[in-house]
Design a protein around this motif. Structure first.
Motif, PDB file in Angstrom:
ATOM      1  N   GLY A 269      13.089  33.198  41.059  1.00 34.16           N
ATOM      2  CA  GLY A 269      13.298  33.352  42.773  1.00 34.16           C
ATOM      3  C   GLY A 269      14.207  32.555  43.454  1.00 34.16           C
ATOM      4  O   GLY A 269      14.559  33.049  44.720  1.00 34.16           O
ATOM      5  N   SER A 270      15.265  31.156  43.137  1.00 40.10           N
ATOM      6  CA  SER A 270      15.844  30.896  43.972  1.00 40.10           C
ATOM      7  C   SER A 270      17.043  31.907  43.928  1.00 40.10           C
ATOM      8  O   SER A 270      17.643  32.089  42.828  1.00 40.10           O
ATOM      9  N   ALA A 271      17.881  31.077  44.822  1.00 37.39           N
ATOM     10  CA  ALA A 271      19.358  32.166  45.458  1.00 37.39           C
ATOM     11  C   ALA A 271      19.959  31.317  45.727  1.00 37.39           C
ATOM     12  O   ALA A 271      20.011  30.366  46.477  1.00 37.39           O
ATOM     13  N   ALA A 272      21.680  31.542  45.173  1.00 37.80           N
ATOM     14  CA  ALA A 272      22.653  30.683  45.363  1.00 37.80           C
ATOM     15  C   ALA A 272      23.737  31.559  45.838  1.00 37.80           C
ATOM     16  O   ALA A 272      24.561  32.575  44.798  1.00 37.80           O
ATOM     17  N   TRP A 273      24.777  31.118  46.587  1.00 34.94           N
ATOM     18  CA  TRP A 273      26.221  32.147  46.820  1.00 34.94           C
ATOM     19  C   TRP A 273      27.172  31.770  45.633  1.00 34.94           C
ATOM     20  O   TRP A 273      27.178  30.074  44.846  1.00 34.94           O
ATOM     21  N   VAL A 274      27.598  32.398  45.459  1.00 34.49           N
ATOM     22  CA  VAL A 274      28.570  32.026  44.534  1.00 34.49           C
ATOM     23  C   VAL A 274      29.552  31.356  45.046  1.00 34.49           C
ATOM     24  O   VAL A 274      30.317  32.411  45.779  1.00 34.49           O
ATOM     25  N   ALA A 275      30.149  30.464  44.198  1.00 31.06           N
ATOM     26  CA  ALA A 275      31.591  30.306  44.839  1.00 31.06           C
ATOM     27  C   ALA A 275      32.910  30.385  44.261  1.00 31.06           C
ATOM     28  O   ALA A 275      32.954  30.953  42.888  1.00 31.06           O
ATOM     29  N   ALA A 276      33.721  30.512  45.132  1.00 32.11           N
ATOM     30  CA  ALA A 276      34.977  30.968  44.645  1.00 32.11           C
ATOM     31  C   ALA A 276      35.397  29.566  43.420  1.00 32.11           C
ATOM     32  O   ALA A 276      35.578  29.022  43.687  1.00 32.11           O
ATOM     33  N   ARG A 277      35.945  30.168  42.340  1.00 31.68           N
ATOM     34  CA  ARG A 277      36.881  29.621  41.444  1.00 31.68           C
ATOM     35  C   ARG A 277      38.217  29.755  41.835  1.00 31.68           C
ATOM     36  O   ARG A 277      38.635  30.344  41.657  1.00 31.68           O
ATOM     37  N   ASP A 278      38.701  29.100  41.430  1.00 28.28           N
ATOM     38  CA  ASP A 278      40.265  28.234  41.062  1.00 28.28           C
ATOM     39  C   ASP A 278      40.893  28.913  40.488  1.00 28.28           C
ATOM     40  O   ASP A 278      42.056  28.970  40.574  1.00 28.28           O
ATOM     41  N   GLU A 279      40.568  29.130  39.403  1.00 27.77           N
ATOM     42  CA  GLU A 279      41.070  29.436  37.689  1.00 27.77           C
ATOM     43  C   GLU A 279      41.254  31.429  38.584  1.00 27.77           C
ATOM     44  O   GLU A 279      42.312  32.376  38.118  1.00 27.77           O
ATOM     45  N   ASP A 280      40.187  32.198  39.585  1.00 26.62           N
ATOM     46  CA  ASP A 280      40.933  32.863  39.912  1.00 26.62           C
ATOM     47  C   ASP A 280      42.165  33.151  40.715  1.00 26.62           C
ATOM     48  O   ASP A 280      42.752  34.356  41.158  1.00 26.62           O
ATOM     49  N   GLU A 281      41.889  32.276  41.674  1.00 23.10           N
ATOM     50  CA  GLU A 281      43.120  31.837  42.106  1.00 23.10           C
ATOM     51  C   GLU A 281      44.899  32.085  41.933  1.00 23.10           C
ATOM     52  O   GLU A 281      45.372  31.967  41.923  1.00 23.10           O
ATOM     53  N   ALA A 282      44.645  31.561  40.790  1.00 18.74           N
ATOM     54  CA  ALA A 282      45.189  31.079  39.856  1.00 18.74           C
ATOM     55  C   ALA A 282      46.323  32.817  38.685  1.00 18.74           C
ATOM     56  O   ALA A 282      47.292  32.312  38.758  1.00 18.74           O
ATOM     57  N   SER A 283      44.457  32.843  38.812  1.00 19.24           N
ATOM     58  CA  SER A 283      45.014  34.280  38.018  1.00 19.24           C
ATOM     59  C   SER A 283      46.109  35.331  39.261  1.00 19.24           C
ATOM     60  O   SER A 283      47.247  35.666  38.670  1.00 19.24           O
ATOM     61  N   LEU A 284      45.638  34.986  40.135  1.00 18.46           N
ATOM     62  CA  LEU A 284      46.104  36.041  41.214  1.00 18.46           C
ATOM     63  C   LEU A 284      47.870  35.373  41.483  1.00 18.46           C
ATOM     64  O   LEU A 284      48.590  36.298  41.632  1.00 18.46           O
ATOM     65  N   ALA A 285      47.587  33.893  41.009  1.00 13.23           N
ATOM     66  CA  ALA A 285      48.988  33.679  41.954  1.00 13.23           C
ATOM     67  C   ALA A 285      49.854  33.459  40.415  1.00 13.23           C
ATOM     68  O   ALA A 285      51.191  34.140  41.613  1.00 13.23           O
ATOM     69  N   ARG A 286      49.822  34.120  39.547  1.00 16.70           N
ATOM     70  CA  ARG A 286      50.450  34.747  38.414  1.00 16.70           C
ATOM     71  C   ARG A 286      51.815  35.889  38.328  1.00 16.70           C
ATOM     72  O   ARG A 286      52.649  35.458  37.886  1.00 16.70           O
ATOM     73  N   TRP A 287      50.917  36.817  39.484  1.00 12.92           N
ATOM     74  CA  TRP A 287      51.773  38.070  40.032  1.00 12.92           C
ATOM     75  C   TRP A 287      52.584  37.596  40.210  1.00 12.92           C
ATOM     76  O   TRP A 287      53.663  38.026  40.323  1.00 12.92           O
ATOM     77  N   GLN A 288      52.914  36.602  41.260  1.00  8.78           N
ATOM     78  CA  GLN A 288      53.127  36.393  42.373  1.00  8.78           C
ATOM     79  C   GLN A 288      54.482  34.997  41.971  1.00  8.78           C
ATOM     80  O   GLN A 288      56.064  35.619  42.420  1.00  8.78           O
ATOM     81  N   ALA A 289      54.840  33.746  41.624  1.00  8.26           N
ATOM     82  CA  ALA A 289      55.033  33.224  41.113  1.00  8.26           C
ATOM     83  C   ALA A 289      55.842  33.721  39.815  1.00  8.26           C
ATOM     84  O   ALA A 289      55.115  33.253  38.199  1.00  8.26           O
ATOM     85  N   GLY A 290      57.332  34.109  39.764  1.00  7.23           N
ATOM     86  CA  GLY A 290      57.334  33.961  38.112  1.00  7.23           C
ATOM     87  C   GLY A 290      57.699  35.763  37.892  1.00  7.23           C
ATOM     88  O   GLY A 290      58.075  36.533  37.164  1.00  7.23           O
ATOM     89  N   ARG A 291      56.318  36.815  38.138  1.00  7.95           N
ATOM     90  CA  ARG A 291      56.093  37.899  37.955  1.00  7.95           C
ATOM     91  C   ARG A 291      56.532  38.050  36.313  1.00  7.95           C
ATOM     92  O   ARG A 291      57.484  38.462  35.996  1.00  7.95           O
ATOM     93  N   PRO A 292      56.108  37.585  35.902  1.00  9.89           N
ATOM     94  CA  PRO A 292      55.251  37.198  33.806  1.00  9.89           C
ATOM     95  C   PRO A 292      55.535  38.933  33.877  1.00  9.89           C
ATOM     96  O   PRO A 292      56.020  38.967  32.273  1.00  9.89           O
ATOM     97  N   LEU A 293      55.005  39.356  34.221  1.00  5.35           N
ATOM     98  CA  LEU A 293      53.910  41.145  33.313  1.00  5.35           C
ATOM     99  C   LEU A 293      54.555  42.365  33.934  1.00  5.35           C
ATOM    100  O   LEU A 293      54.357  41.307  35.594  1.00  5.35           O
ATOM    101  N   GLY A 294      55.091  43.416  33.113  1.00  6.57           N
ATOM    102  CA  GLY A 294      55.545  44.723  34.540  1.00  6.57           C
ATOM    103  C   GLY A 294      56.453  44.352  35.455  1.00  6.57           C
ATOM    104  O   GLY A 294      56.906  43.457  35.112  1.00  6.57           O
ATOM    105  N   PRO A 295      57.051  45.755  35.708  1.00  5.79           N
ATOM    106  CA  PRO A 295      58.132  45.645  36.184  1.00  5.79           C
ATOM    107  C   PRO A 295      57.919  45.296  37.588  1.00  5.79           C
ATOM    108  O   PRO A 295      56.806  44.792  38.092  1.00  5.79           O
ATOM    109  N   PRO A 296      59.273  44.847  38.204  1.00  2.00           N
ATOM    110  CA  PRO A 296      59.312  44.273  39.515  1.00  2.00           C
ATOM    111  C   PRO A 296      58.543  45.071  41.022  1.00  2.00           C
ATOM    112  O   PRO A 296      58.764  46.304  40.422  1.00  2.00           O
TER     113      PRO A 296
END
Lengths: 83, 152
Positions: free
Chosen positions: B125-152
Motif C-alpha cells: 500500500g505504500s507509494a513513491a514517485w518515480v525518480a527520473a533516471r540519468d540514463e534517460d537523459e543520456a539517451s535523449l542527449a545522444r540525438w543531439q550530440a553528433g546525431r549518430p542515427l537517422g538523417p539530419p
C-alpha cells in the motif's frame, strides 16, 4: 501581474495545492520560486531545491531563468517520467 | 489525431490501423507496467493541455527528422495494474531504419520531456514517485550530440 501557477507530482503534494492564482512582480521563474517559497512551509519544502525542479511557461518547457513578462500560466514540477 | 492522451486501455491494432498504407516499414513499441517484485500498480499524473501539445510536437518533430509517412502516440494516465499497457508509439516509413530510429527517438523524448509523472504503488500500500533516471537523459542527449542515427 496575475499568474496562474500549477504544481504537479510531489511538488503539488508538498505545496498542498494543485494550482493557485498569484499577484507577482517576479522577473523570472527563479525569482517567482523565491517568492512562492515564503507562502508556507509546504511551499518552502517543495521549492527550495531548484535543481530538482522543471518548469513550463504557457505550457512550453523552459529554463528557470526564463522571463515572466506577459505570462499567463507557469507550471512547476519534478523531472518528467513518462514512457 | 496522431497523438492521444487517455485513461482507458487501448488496442495497438486499432491504433495502427491504416498507418502502414504507403509505407515499407511499420514499427510499434508498447510500454507495459513491469512486475519488479512487489509492485501493485502505477499511477500516472499529467499536465492536461500541455501533454497533448507536447506529444503532437514531438511526433511532428520525429516525422520531419526521419521522413515518416505516418506516426501515432498513445499515452495513458491514471492507475494501471502490473501487466497493463501504459503507452505506445508507432512509426511508419519507406524503409525500416527510419521507422526504428524514429520510434527510438520518440521514446527518448517521451521519457524525459513529456509532462507525465509516475507513482509506484507497492503491494503493502505504500507509494513513491518515480525518480527520473540519468540514463534517460543520456539517451535523449545522444540525438543531439553528433546525431549518430537517422538523417539530419
Amino acid at each position: 501581474m496575475a499568474i496562474e501557477v500549477l504544481y504537479f507530482a510531489w511538488v503539488r503534494e508538498r505545496v498542498g495545492l494543485p494550482r493557485e492564482r498569484i499577484e507577482t512582480g517576479a522577473a523570472t521563474i527563479r525569482d517567482l520560486l523565491a517568492e512562492l517559497a515564503l507562502r508556507s512551509p509546504g511551499h518552502a519544502a517543495a521549492l527550495e531545491d531548484h535543481a530538482a525542479l522543471r518548469c513550463a511557461i504557457d505550457q512550453k518547457l523552459t529554463g528557470l531563468d526564463a522571463p515572466l513578462a506577459g505570462v499567463r500560466e507557469v507550471a512547476i514540477f519534478p523531472p518528467m517520467t513518462g514512457g | 489525431m496522431a497523438a492521444r492522451v487517455q485513461s482507458e486501455p487501448f488496442d495497438p491494432a486499432l491504433v495502427t490501423a491504416g498507418l502502414g498504407d504507403g509505407a515499407g516499414a511499420l514499427v510499434t513499441f508498447v510500454g507495459i507496467v513491469r512486475d519488479d517484485g512487489d509492485l501493485s500498480a502505477l499511477e500516472i499524473e499529467h499536465y492536461p493541455g500541455m501533454t497533448e501539445a507536447a506529444l503532437a510536437d514531438y511526433g511532428q518533430g520525429a516525422a520531419a527528422r526521419f521522413g515518416l509517412t505516418g506516426w501515432r502516440v498513445v499515452h495513458r494516465y491514471g492507475r494501471m495494474a502490473v501487466g497493463e499497457q501504459i503507452m505506445m508509439v508507432a512509426t511508419a516509413a519507406r524503409h525500416r531504419r527510419a521507422a526504428f530510429d524514429a520510434a527510438d527517438y520518440l521514446m527518448d523524448w517521451l521519457k524525459s520531456r513529456a509532462p507525465f509523472w509516475k507513482r509506484e504503488i507497492r503491494r503493502d500500500g505504500s507509494a513513491a514517485w518515480v525518480a527520473a533516471r540519468d540514463e534517460d537523459e543520456a539517451s535523449l542527449a545522444r540525438w543531439q550530440a553528433g546525431r549518430p542515427l537517422g538523417p539530419p
